[in-house]
Design a protein around this motif. Structure first.
Motif, short mmCIF file in Angstrom:
data_model
loop_
_atom_site.label_atom_id
_atom_site.label_comp_id
_atom_site.label_asym_id
_atom_site.label_seq_id
_atom_site.Cartn_x
_atom_site.Cartn_y
_atom_site.Cartn_z
N SER A 115 33.37 -21.28 -12.03
CA SER A 115 33.13 -21.99 -11.02
C SER A 115 33.66 -21.18 -10.14
O SER A 115 32.90 -21.02 -9.04
N TRP A 116 34.61 -20.66 -9.75
CA TRP A 116 34.87 -19.22 -9.39
C TRP A 116 34.33 -18.35 -7.99
O TRP A 116 33.29 -18.04 -7.87
N HIS A 118 30.65 -18.61 -8.93
CA HIS A 118 29.46 -19.18 -7.75
C HIS A 118 30.54 -19.13 -6.60
O HIS A 118 29.68 -18.95 -5.55
N LEU A 119 31.61 -19.85 -6.39
CA LEU A 119 32.21 -18.98 -4.77
C LEU A 119 32.00 -17.83 -4.60
O LEU A 119 31.83 -17.65 -3.23
N THR A 120 32.80 -17.45 -4.98
CA THR A 120 32.65 -15.81 -5.02
C THR A 120 30.97 -15.27 -4.15
O THR A 120 31.17 -14.36 -3.31
N HIS A 133 28.53 -26.23 -4.57
CA HIS A 133 29.14 -25.50 -4.08
C HIS A 133 30.89 -26.48 -3.97
O HIS A 133 32.01 -25.59 -3.99
N LEU A 134 30.80 -27.45 -3.40
CA LEU A 134 31.70 -28.40 -3.45
C LEU A 134 32.24 -28.82 -4.69
O LEU A 134 33.69 -28.42 -4.86
N TRP A 136 32.29 -27.14 -7.77
CA TRP A 136 32.80 -25.97 -8.17
C TRP A 136 33.94 -25.42 -7.13
O TRP A 136 35.33 -25.60 -8.34
N LEU A 137 33.84 -25.82 -5.64
CA LEU A 137 35.49 -25.35 -5.03
C LEU A 137 36.34 -26.90 -5.99
O LEU A 137 37.85 -26.07 -5.78
N GLU A 139 36.67 -28.39 -8.42
CA GLU A 139 37.69 -27.81 -10.20
C GLU A 139 38.62 -26.72 -9.98
O GLU A 139 39.72 -26.86 -10.69
N VAL A 140 38.07 -25.71 -8.79
CA VAL A 140 39.60 -24.92 -8.78
C VAL A 140 40.68 -25.16 -8.27
O VAL A 140 41.44 -24.75 -8.46
N LEU A 141 39.62 -26.03 -6.95
CA LEU A 141 40.99 -26.57 -6.20
C LEU A 141 42.13 -27.74 -7.10
O LEU A 141 43.64 -27.79 -7.24
#
Length: 149
Positions: A115-116, A118-120, A133-134, A136-137, A139-141
């Protein structure tokens, strides 16, 4: 489709229906369905079925909330990096995620590092932004929120 799960003794849940959940149409009485005992064994769980229910999320308020929470994380974290100690997590497919009147039957695994990534990757090419992307964000949050006090 069920939208609000009340996980407390059924008698207490019934008393609260006319309070915070009173946003239903006045001419439509609430409908209840008891979940199977396998869903939650300690309490009788009731689902309030609401027709055409929706939540309006102000993007300005969402941005302010996110900024406030990110400020909190920065204030409670040493340095500018948060170390997450877990990588894999259980994930519920979208078609089962909000079907709270049944137990998910198809758990999958997610991976925070994926997930991270994808964000980077998005930071390197912002024109590739998609709504997922939200997810994936989120999941990290979630992992950060569970680690941060």
């Amino acid at each position: 489709m069920p939208h609000v799960a009340l996980t407390e003794p059924a008698s207490a849940a019934r008393r609260k229906i006319n309070g915070p959940l009173a946003s239903r149409a006045a001419d439509q009485p609430p409908q209840f369905r008891l979940l199977p005992s396998s869903v939650h064994s300690r309490y009788r769980v009731m689902i309030m079925l609401m027709t055409e229910w929706h939540l309006d999320v102000s993007l300005a308020e969402l941005r302010r909330s996110f900024n406030l929470l990110l400020d909190h994380v920065e204030a409670t974290t040493e340095g500018d990096i948060i170390r997450l100690d877990e990588d894999y997590f259980w994930s519920i497919p979208q078609d089962e995620l909000y079907a709270v009147d049944s137990v998910p039957s198809n758990l999958t695994m997610g991976q925070l590092s994926w997930s991270w990534q994808h964000l980077t990757d998005l930071l390197a090419d912002p024109d590739q932004a998609i709504g997922y992307h939200l997810v994936w964000l989120a999941e990290v949050l979630r992992a950060i929120g569970q680690k941060t006090h």
